[in-house]
Write a protein that holds these residues in place. Sequence first.
Motif, PDB file in Angstrom:
ATOM      1  N   GLU A 138       8.934   0.426  -8.021  1.00  0.00           N
ATOM      2  CA  GLU A 138       9.409  -0.411  -9.134  1.00  0.00           C
ATOM      3  C   GLU A 138       8.420  -1.534  -9.433  1.00  0.00           C
ATOM      4  O   GLU A 138       8.175  -1.868 -10.587  1.00  0.00           O
ATOM      5  CB  GLU A 138      10.774  -1.030  -8.793  1.00  0.00           C
ATOM      6  CG  GLU A 138      11.907  -0.034  -8.645  1.00  0.00           C
ATOM      7  CD  GLU A 138      12.182   0.727  -9.921  1.00  0.00           C
ATOM      8  OE1 GLU A 138      12.048   0.144 -10.998  1.00  0.00           O
ATOM      9  OE2 GLU A 138      12.491   1.935  -9.839  1.00  0.00           O
ATOM     10  N   ASP A 139       7.864  -2.119  -8.379  1.00  0.00           N
ATOM     11  CA  ASP A 139       6.953  -3.246  -8.575  1.00  0.00           C
ATOM     12  C   ASP A 139       5.641  -2.793  -9.207  1.00  0.00           C
ATOM     13  O   ASP A 139       5.129  -3.433 -10.123  1.00  0.00           O
ATOM     14  CB  ASP A 139       6.698  -3.958  -7.236  1.00  0.00           C
ATOM     15  CG  ASP A 139       6.771  -5.459  -7.414  1.00  0.00           C
ATOM     16  OD1 ASP A 139       6.146  -5.968  -8.354  1.00  0.00           O
ATOM     17  OD2 ASP A 139       7.464  -6.127  -6.640  1.00  0.00           O
ATOM     18  N   GLN A 181      10.916  -0.384   0.598  1.00  0.00           N
ATOM     19  CA  GLN A 181      11.390  -1.635   0.016  1.00  0.00           C
ATOM     20  C   GLN A 181      10.464  -2.782   0.408  1.00  0.00           C
ATOM     21  O   GLN A 181       9.976  -2.835   1.547  1.00  0.00           O
ATOM     22  CB  GLN A 181      12.803  -1.896   0.482  1.00  0.00           C
ATOM     23  CG  GLN A 181      13.761  -0.951  -0.229  1.00  0.00           C
ATOM     24  CD  GLN A 181      15.166  -1.210   0.167  1.00  0.00           C
ATOM     25  OE1 GLN A 181      15.513  -0.975   1.305  1.00  0.00           O
ATOM     26  NE2 GLN A 181      15.960  -1.678  -0.760  1.00  0.00           N
ATOM     27  N   PHE A 229       6.047  -1.984 -12.812  1.00  0.00           N
ATOM     28  CA  PHE A 229       6.509  -3.081 -13.683  1.00  0.00           C
ATOM     29  C   PHE A 229       5.576  -3.299 -14.884  1.00  0.00           C
ATOM     30  O   PHE A 229       6.036  -3.349 -16.031  1.00  0.00           O
ATOM     31  CB  PHE A 229       6.623  -4.366 -12.852  1.00  0.00           C
ATOM     32  CG  PHE A 229       7.168  -5.536 -13.620  1.00  0.00           C
ATOM     33  CD1 PHE A 229       8.532  -5.720 -13.762  1.00  0.00           C
ATOM     34  CD2 PHE A 229       6.326  -6.471 -14.201  1.00  0.00           C
ATOM     35  CE1 PHE A 229       9.041  -6.798 -14.471  1.00  0.00           C
ATOM     36  CE2 PHE A 229       6.819  -7.551 -14.913  1.00  0.00           C
ATOM     37  CZ  PHE A 229       8.186  -7.714 -15.044  1.00  0.00           C
ATOM     38  N   LEU A 283       5.284 -10.040  -5.575  1.00  0.00           N
ATOM     39  CA  LEU A 283       6.167  -8.872  -5.523  1.00  0.00           C
ATOM     40  C   LEU A 283       7.610  -9.323  -5.672  1.00  0.00           C
ATOM     41  O   LEU A 283       8.127 -10.020  -4.808  1.00  0.00           O
ATOM     42  CB  LEU A 283       5.969  -8.135  -4.190  1.00  0.00           C
ATOM     43  CG  LEU A 283       4.524  -7.749  -3.874  1.00  0.00           C
ATOM     44  CD1 LEU A 283       4.405  -7.234  -2.457  1.00  0.00           C
ATOM     45  CD2 LEU A 283       4.003  -6.724  -4.852  1.00  0.00           C
ATOM     46  N   PHE A 284       8.238  -8.940  -6.755  1.00  0.00           N
ATOM     47  CA  PHE A 284       9.596  -9.441  -6.994  1.00  0.00           C
ATOM     48  C   PHE A 284      10.611  -8.330  -7.234  1.00  0.00           C
ATOM     49  O   PHE A 284      11.784  -8.595  -7.396  1.00  0.00           O
ATOM     50  CB  PHE A 284       9.608 -10.417  -8.176  1.00  0.00           C
ATOM     51  CG  PHE A 284       8.851  -9.925  -9.360  1.00  0.00           C
ATOM     52  CD1 PHE A 284       9.411  -9.020 -10.219  1.00  0.00           C
ATOM     53  CD2 PHE A 284       7.547 -10.353  -9.578  1.00  0.00           C
ATOM     54  CE1 PHE A 284       8.701  -8.533 -11.293  1.00  0.00           C
ATOM     55  CE2 PHE A 284       6.823  -9.869 -10.668  1.00  0.00           C
ATOM     56  CZ  PHE A 284       7.405  -8.959 -11.519  1.00  0.00           C
ATOM     57  N   MET A 285      10.129  -7.082  -7.281  1.00  0.00           N
ATOM     58  CA  MET A 285      11.090  -6.000  -7.495  1.00  0.00           C
ATOM     59  C   MET A 285      11.582  -5.504  -6.140  1.00  0.00           C
ATOM     60  O   MET A 285      11.153  -5.970  -5.095  1.00  0.00           O
ATOM     61  CB  MET A 285      10.441  -4.868  -8.288  1.00  0.00           C
ATOM     62  CG  MET A 285       9.996  -5.272  -9.687  1.00  0.00           C
ATOM     63  SD  MET A 285      11.347  -5.729 -10.776  1.00  0.00           S
ATOM     64  CE  MET A 285      11.914  -4.129 -11.312  1.00  0.00           C
ATOM     65  N   ASN A 286      12.462  -4.534  -6.185  1.00  0.00           N
ATOM     66  CA  ASN A 286      13.088  -4.081  -4.957  1.00  0.00           C
ATOM     67  C   ASN A 286      12.198  -3.137  -4.144  1.00  0.00           C
ATOM     68  O   ASN A 286      11.986  -3.333  -2.954  1.00  0.00           O
ATOM     69  CB  ASN A 286      14.420  -3.401  -5.324  1.00  0.00           C
ATOM     70  CG  ASN A 286      15.206  -3.006  -4.118  1.00  0.00           C
ATOM     71  OD1 ASN A 286      15.051  -3.610  -3.065  1.00  0.00           O
ATOM     72  ND2 ASN A 286      16.040  -2.003  -4.239  1.00  0.00           N
ATOM     73  N   THR A 287      11.643  -2.126  -4.821  1.00  0.00           N
ATOM     74  CA  THR A 287      10.821  -1.149  -4.095  1.00  0.00           C
ATOM     75  C   THR A 287       9.371  -1.203  -4.586  1.00  0.00           C
ATOM     76  O   THR A 287       9.080  -1.752  -5.648  1.00  0.00           O
ATOM     77  CB  THR A 287      11.335   0.301  -4.313  1.00  0.00           C
ATOM     78  OG1 THR A 287      11.198   0.603  -5.705  1.00  0.00           O
ATOM     79  CG2 THR A 287      12.787   0.452  -3.903  1.00  0.00           C
ATOM     80  N   THR A 339      -0.233  -3.386  -7.689  1.00  0.00           N
ATOM     81  CA  THR A 339       0.565  -3.782  -8.869  1.00  0.00           C
ATOM     82  C   THR A 339      -0.321  -4.153 -10.058  1.00  0.00           C
ATOM     83  O   THR A 339       0.101  -4.013 -11.198  1.00  0.00           O
ATOM     84  CB  THR A 339       1.496  -4.984  -8.578  1.00  0.00           C
ATOM     85  OG1 THR A 339       0.710  -6.107  -8.237  1.00  0.00           O
ATOM     86  CG2 THR A 339       2.515  -4.689  -7.507  1.00  0.00           C
ATOM     87  N   TYR A 389      10.837  -5.926   1.043  1.00  0.00           N
ATOM     88  CA  TYR A 389      11.159  -6.868   2.114  1.00  0.00           C
ATOM     89  C   TYR A 389      10.976  -6.267   3.510  1.00  0.00           C
ATOM     90  O   TYR A 389      10.968  -6.979   4.500  1.00  0.00           O
ATOM     91  CB  TYR A 389      12.587  -7.415   1.943  1.00  0.00           C
ATOM     92  CG  TYR A 389      13.693  -6.469   2.351  1.00  0.00           C
ATOM     93  CD1 TYR A 389      14.257  -6.539   3.629  1.00  0.00           C
ATOM     94  CD2 TYR A 389      14.189  -5.520   1.478  1.00  0.00           C
ATOM     95  CE1 TYR A 389      15.270  -5.682   3.996  1.00  0.00           C
ATOM     96  CE2 TYR A 389      15.199  -4.668   1.836  1.00  0.00           C
ATOM     97  CZ  TYR A 389      15.740  -4.752   3.093  1.00  0.00           C
ATOM     98  OH  TYR A 389      16.733  -3.896   3.467  1.00  0.00           O
ATOM     99  N   LYS A 390      10.811  -4.940   3.567  1.00  0.00           N
ATOM    100  CA  LYS A 390      10.621  -4.304   4.871  1.00  0.00           C
ATOM    101  C   LYS A 390       9.145  -4.189   5.239  1.00  0.00           C
ATOM    102  O   LYS A 390       8.813  -3.669   6.293  1.00  0.00           O
ATOM    103  CB  LYS A 390      11.236  -2.902   4.856  1.00  0.00           C
ATOM    104  CG  LYS A 390      12.750  -2.897   4.882  1.00  0.00           C
ATOM    105  CD  LYS A 390      13.268  -1.473   4.924  1.00  0.00           C
ATOM    106  CE  LYS A 390      14.783  -1.470   4.935  1.00  0.00           C
ATOM    107  NZ  LYS A 390      15.317  -0.120   4.715  1.00  0.00           N
TER     108      LYS A 390
END
Lengths: 279, 244
Positions: free
Chosen positions: B100-101, B136, B104, B93-97, B152, B138-139
């Motif tokens: 978005e991921d 997000q 992708f 997972l490299f996108m912000n939300t 994904t 990271y949360k």
Amino acid sequence: MELFSVSGLSERVYMSKIGGTIREIHYMETLSSRDQWVNQIHPLVKFVLTVIYILAVVSFYKYDVAGLAGFAVYPLAVFILAELSFLDSLKRLRFVLPLVCLVGILNPFLDKQEVMLAGVPVSAGVLSMTTLIMKGVFSVLASYLLIATTSLEKLCYALGMLHIPRAAVTQFLLTYRYITVLLEEVDRITQAYLLRAPRQKGIHFKAWGSLAGQLLLRSLDRANEVYESMLLRGYQGDYGYMREHAVPGRQDRRYFIFWMAVFALFRACPVILVIGSIF
Amino acid sequence: MSHIHIDMENVSFAYEKGEEILRQITFHASETDSVGLIGANGAGKSTFLKMLVGLNLNFTGSIRIEEIPVQSGTLAQIRSRIGYVFQDSDSQLFMNTVYEDVAFAPRNYGLPEKEVEKRVEQALRMTGTMHLKEKQIYKMSGGEKKLISIATILSMTPDILLMDEPSIALDPKNRRNLIHILNSLEHLKIIASHDLDLILDTCERTVLISQGRIAADGPTKEILTDQVLLEENGLELPLCMRKG
């Protein structure tokens, strides 16, 4: 700085500043991914407006404080439209703004002549220092507002539309992605070290070499995995981003024209002085 | 022959000038097979999976995915058919939300935004993570990240799913949830894992890799109850099979 205790140890271990930096990056991403009206404006429009705004700001004559003051309207309006906290933003720019202010600090000593401002004689050095500070602060605020309302992927899309070479845009994007990867690895390594060396204030210089080597290898591994993950999901050097919104829409064009008119007006005449003379 | 299938014939792989990681592997799977790939650390499970998606290309022998040979010129075709879930969700997972991921891959495959949105919602529904759509990355917790990692690749609507240690670092509840989701996916699945209980719950067929070779290939229940075979190859019986 946050503290946490380690069971069995009386020493307090300081949480790394790197964790804070990672959180700052995530915070900016949170801001840029909100659903505010300004966030929805086409990235190309916001990017071009920001560049034109900065060019207009830096083009002012060094004693033209009144003319320059009018340009505060853009950051103020975007702060309001984007519902961003001004104080919070100043806090985040706390390391940049003092540097910007330092740039003109010698001007009052080097430029001792007097100029007239609204009929009042003022030290030219103080005026040129003020304009330099204003130019710096406005430019930094405009850039901050751009990244607080536009994600980096969208910015890169805008750069692509401006025919910036694809390789350069991709490099920029991946560098940004890998900064977080690198910081996370630094954070892990530092924490692992400090938890086993609680009496030390920092990392002993004897360990620098091996930690740097570890960091390089681990970051490369992770960066490679991230890249592989992108490849496996169809990435071929171009973010298939915002295809539906490839061209700015009617609302984007109106926003652009409005601000261009404002910039032209404020650049052509000192609106602040005109308003002041009316009252 | 069925439409969806993987064929490996006499495949060997070694890193440059290194010892062979995999030797003379012959393997076939098709349609809705669910195959568990087990083996001790360093047995070559991840290498096996990476070869199928062309991340390790300097192998000898032949690998074909739905009749397409795995080689540098066919990677785009191959990768559009295979979803690969990495061991470490933070690498996946490299996108912000979440949106978005998950969006992708469909965006990269040039789908219109409406179709992208449909695919994202479908993938999130399949993994029971619709409520995380705007969250997000990271949360999120480790369990949530794993489910989003699966989403994904589901948004690519792949024919084949490859998973590298999907249950790693999951708590019991998230692990149970993962098993439930894996069983609901009717794809050709290959799951590489040390978690033999997970393999028992999700795969009807198991391939045991040891020292770069296929040591056993057969029904999961037969292989995972064969204590001698497992111990000879550096493994132990699944927890649920142990007495006392």
